[in-house]
Design a protein around this motif. Sequence first.
Motif, PDB file in Angstrom:
ATOM      1  N   ASP A 184       0.866  -1.171   0.000  1.00  0.00           N
ATOM      2  CA  ASP A 184       0.000   0.000   0.000  1.00  0.00           C
ATOM      3  C   ASP A 184       0.903   1.221   0.000  1.00  0.00           C
ATOM      4  OD1 ASP A 184      -2.461  -1.333   0.081  1.00  0.00           O
ATOM      5  OD2 ASP A 184      -2.340  -1.569   2.251  1.00  0.00           O
ATOM      6  N   MET A 185       0.694   2.110  -0.965  1.00  0.00           N
ATOM      7  CA  MET A 185       1.523   3.299  -1.095  1.00  0.00           C
ATOM      8  C   MET A 185       0.680   4.531  -0.784  1.00  0.00           C
ATOM      9  SD  MET A 185       4.010   2.337  -4.274  1.00  0.00           S
ATOM     10  CE  MET A 185       2.774   1.810  -5.444  1.00  0.00           C
ATOM     11  N   PRO A 186       1.123   5.334   0.206  1.00  0.00           N
ATOM     12  CA  PRO A 186       0.319   6.477   0.648  1.00  0.00           C
ATOM     13  C   PRO A 186       0.524   7.740  -0.186  1.00  0.00           C
ATOM     14  CG  PRO A 186       2.256   6.272   2.016  1.00  0.00           C
ATOM     15  CD  PRO A 186       2.296   5.124   1.034  1.00  0.00           C
ATOM     16  N   VAL A 187      -0.557   8.514  -0.259  1.00  0.00           N
ATOM     17  CA  VAL A 187      -0.533   9.845  -0.859  1.00  0.00           C
ATOM     18  C   VAL A 187      -1.231  10.776   0.123  1.00  0.00           C
ATOM     19  CG1 VAL A 187      -1.247  11.295  -2.789  1.00  0.00           C
ATOM     20  CG2 VAL A 187      -0.728   8.886  -3.175  1.00  0.00           C
ATOM     21  N   PHE A 188      -0.524  11.797   0.568  1.00  0.00           N
ATOM     22  CA  PHE A 188      -1.061  12.801   1.488  1.00  0.00           C
ATOM     23  C   PHE A 188      -1.302  14.053   0.662  1.00  0.00           C
ATOM     24  CE2 PHE A 188      -0.176  15.569   5.398  1.00  0.00           C
ATOM     25  CZ  PHE A 188      -1.418  15.329   5.944  1.00  0.00           C
ATOM     26  N   PHE A 189      -2.516  14.585   0.640  1.00  0.00           N
ATOM     27  CA  PHE A 189      -2.855  15.659  -0.294  1.00  0.00           C
ATOM     28  C   PHE A 189      -3.967  16.546   0.255  1.00  0.00           C
ATOM     29  CE2 PHE A 189      -5.849  12.315  -1.099  1.00  0.00           C
ATOM     30  CZ  PHE A 189      -7.019  12.945  -1.444  1.00  0.00           C
ATOM     31  N   TYR A 190      -4.226  17.631  -0.477  1.00  0.00           N
ATOM     32  CA  TYR A 190      -5.399  18.471  -0.218  1.00  0.00           C
ATOM     33  C   TYR A 190      -5.841  19.140  -1.516  1.00  0.00           C
ATOM     34  CZ  TYR A 190      -2.434  22.653  -0.224  1.00  0.00           C
ATOM     35  OH  TYR A 190      -1.568  23.661  -0.582  1.00  0.00           O
ATOM     36  N   ILE A 191      -7.095  19.539  -1.532  1.00  0.00           N
ATOM     37  CA  ILE A 191      -7.652  20.315  -2.642  1.00  0.00           C
ATOM     38  C   ILE A 191      -7.635  21.771  -2.190  1.00  0.00           C
ATOM     39  CG2 ILE A 191      -9.667  20.715  -4.120  1.00  0.00           C
ATOM     40  CD1 ILE A 191      -8.409  17.903  -4.432  1.00  0.00           C
ATOM     41  N   ASP A 192      -7.022  22.630  -2.996  1.00  0.00           N
ATOM     42  CA  ASP A 192      -6.936  24.048  -2.655  1.00  0.00           C
ATOM     43  C   ASP A 192      -8.334  24.607  -2.430  1.00  0.00           C
ATOM     44  OD1 ASP A 192      -6.759  26.953  -2.967  1.00  0.00           O
ATOM     45  OD2 ASP A 192      -4.719  26.576  -3.674  1.00  0.00           O
ATOM     46  N   PRO A 193      -8.534  25.362  -1.343  1.00  0.00           N
ATOM     47  CA  PRO A 193      -9.868  25.917  -1.076  1.00  0.00           C
ATOM     48  C   PRO A 193     -10.363  26.869  -2.166  1.00  0.00           C
ATOM     49  CG  PRO A 193      -8.309  26.552   0.657  1.00  0.00           C
ATOM     50  CD  PRO A 193      -7.586  25.659  -0.298  1.00  0.00           C
ATOM     51  N   GLU A 194      -9.479  27.404  -2.991  1.00  0.00           N
ATOM     52  CA  GLU A 194      -9.898  28.272  -4.093  1.00  0.00           C
ATOM     53  C   GLU A 194     -10.714  27.503  -5.134  1.00  0.00           C
ATOM     54  OE1 GLU A 194      -6.745  30.596  -5.760  1.00  0.00           O
ATOM     55  OE2 GLU A 194      -6.105  31.336  -3.794  1.00  0.00           O
ATOM     56  N   PHE A 195     -10.657  26.178  -5.067  1.00  0.00           N
ATOM     57  CA  PHE A 195     -11.448  25.316  -5.950  1.00  0.00           C
ATOM     58  C   PHE A 195     -12.924  25.711  -5.922  1.00  0.00           C
ATOM     59  CE2 PHE A 195     -14.217  21.595  -6.219  1.00  0.00           C
ATOM     60  CZ  PHE A 195     -13.858  21.057  -7.447  1.00  0.00           C
ATOM     61  N   VAL A 196     -13.461  25.969  -4.731  1.00  0.00           N
ATOM     62  CA  VAL A 196     -14.893  26.275  -4.598  1.00  0.00           C
ATOM     63  C   VAL A 196     -15.254  27.660  -5.115  1.00  0.00           C
ATOM     64  CG1 VAL A 196     -15.265  24.673  -2.690  1.00  0.00           C
ATOM     65  CG2 VAL A 196     -14.644  27.016  -2.188  1.00  0.00           C
ATOM     66  N   GLU A 197     -14.253  28.534  -5.295  1.00  0.00           N
ATOM     67  CA  GLU A 197     -14.494  29.884  -5.799  1.00  0.00           C
ATOM     68  C   GLU A 197     -14.441  29.969  -7.320  1.00  0.00           C
ATOM     69  OE1 GLU A 197     -15.425  32.164  -3.591  1.00  0.00           O
ATOM     70  OE2 GLU A 197     -15.065  30.710  -1.984  1.00  0.00           O
ATOM     71  N   ASP A 198     -13.929  28.928  -7.961  1.00  0.00           N
ATOM     72  CA  ASP A 198     -13.751  28.938  -9.413  1.00  0.00           C
ATOM     73  C   ASP A 198     -15.059  28.543 -10.087  1.00  0.00           C
ATOM     74  OD1 ASP A 198     -13.094  28.498 -12.099  1.00  0.00           O
ATOM     75  OD2 ASP A 198     -11.176  27.550 -11.622  1.00  0.00           O
ATOM     76  N   PRO A 199     -15.670  29.451 -10.857  1.00  0.00           N
ATOM     77  CA  PRO A 199     -16.945  29.125 -11.506  1.00  0.00           C
ATOM     78  C   PRO A 199     -16.844  27.950 -12.488  1.00  0.00           C
ATOM     79  CG  PRO A 199     -16.179  31.333 -12.139  1.00  0.00           C
ATOM     80  CD  PRO A 199     -15.229  30.808 -11.123  1.00  0.00           C
ATOM     81  N   LYS A 200     -15.655  27.707 -13.038  1.00  0.00           N
ATOM     82  CA  LYS A 200     -15.483  26.571 -13.953  1.00  0.00           C
ATOM     83  C   LYS A 200     -15.565  25.234 -13.212  1.00  0.00           C
ATOM     84  CE  LYS A 200     -11.684  28.193 -15.243  1.00  0.00           C
ATOM     85  NZ  LYS A 200     -10.437  28.755 -15.632  1.00  0.00           N
ATOM     86  N   MET A 201     -15.421  25.257 -11.895  1.00  0.00           N
ATOM     87  CA  MET A 201     -15.459  24.030 -11.098  1.00  0.00           C
ATOM     88  C   MET A 201     -16.828  23.816 -10.435  1.00  0.00           C
ATOM     89  SD  MET A 201     -12.440  22.666 -11.398  1.00  0.00           S
ATOM     90  CE  MET A 201     -12.391  23.269 -13.066  1.00  0.00           C
ATOM     91  N   ALA A 202     -17.774  24.697 -10.711  1.00  0.00           N
ATOM     92  CA  ALA A 202     -19.084  24.655 -10.042  1.00  0.00           C
ATOM     93  C   ALA A 202     -19.795  23.310 -10.183  1.00  0.00           C
ATOM     94  CB  ALA A 202     -19.974  25.780 -10.561  1.00  0.00           C
ATOM     95  N   LYS A 203     -19.659  22.671 -11.320  1.00  0.00           N
ATOM     96  CA  LYS A 203     -20.363  21.401 -11.537  1.00  0.00           C
ATOM     97  C   LYS A 203     -19.469  20.176 -11.286  1.00  0.00           C
ATOM     98  CE  LYS A 203     -23.739  23.270 -14.682  1.00  0.00           C
ATOM     99  NZ  LYS A 203     -24.464  23.124 -15.928  1.00  0.00           N
ATOM    100  N   VAL A 204     -18.250  20.418 -10.826  1.00  0.00           N
ATOM    101  CA  VAL A 204     -17.334  19.308 -10.555  1.00  0.00           C
ATOM    102  C   VAL A 204     -17.561  18.828  -9.125  1.00  0.00           C
ATOM    103  CG1 VAL A 204     -14.918  18.602 -10.342  1.00  0.00           C
ATOM    104  CG2 VAL A 204     -15.614  20.136 -12.188  1.00  0.00           C
ATOM    105  N   ASP A 205     -18.050  17.611  -8.995  1.00  0.00           N
ATOM    106  CA  ASP A 205     -18.239  17.043  -7.657  1.00  0.00           C
ATOM    107  C   ASP A 205     -17.446  15.757  -7.474  1.00  0.00           C
ATOM    108  OD1 ASP A 205     -19.718  15.428  -9.285  1.00  0.00           O
ATOM    109  OD2 ASP A 205     -21.564  15.553  -8.141  1.00  0.00           O
TER     110      ASP A 205
END
Length: 102
Positions: free
Chosen positions: A58-79
């Motif tokens: 098992d190989m780990p990946v530690f990550f996060y999604i930048d909070p600016e993601f929710v402010e980008d109108p192009k990402m509005a429909k990305v769930d």
Amino acid sequence: VVPGETALAFYKAKNPTDKPIIGISTYNVIPFEAGQYFNKIQCFCFEEQQLNPQEEVDMPVFFYIDPEFVEDPKMAKVDLITLSYTFFEAKEGQKLPLPGYQ
């Protein structure tokens, strides 16, 4: 994963052969436009990994999604954001270029 919060995921890799294999992983984020918001803190990719015969790890990946993601109108429909890896057998003396802009 909530944008702005860190997360830990594990990817399973198995060497189904009867000989050791040294490999390197590369990653992909889909949809492509969401990739700019995906931030790896710690990852096994782009580093050689040795898997012994029949070994499964098992190989780990530690990550996060930048909070600016929710402010980008192009990402509005990305769930759904998909992170995938491809494991390539390393060739002696061959070096993969690190991703980046030149």
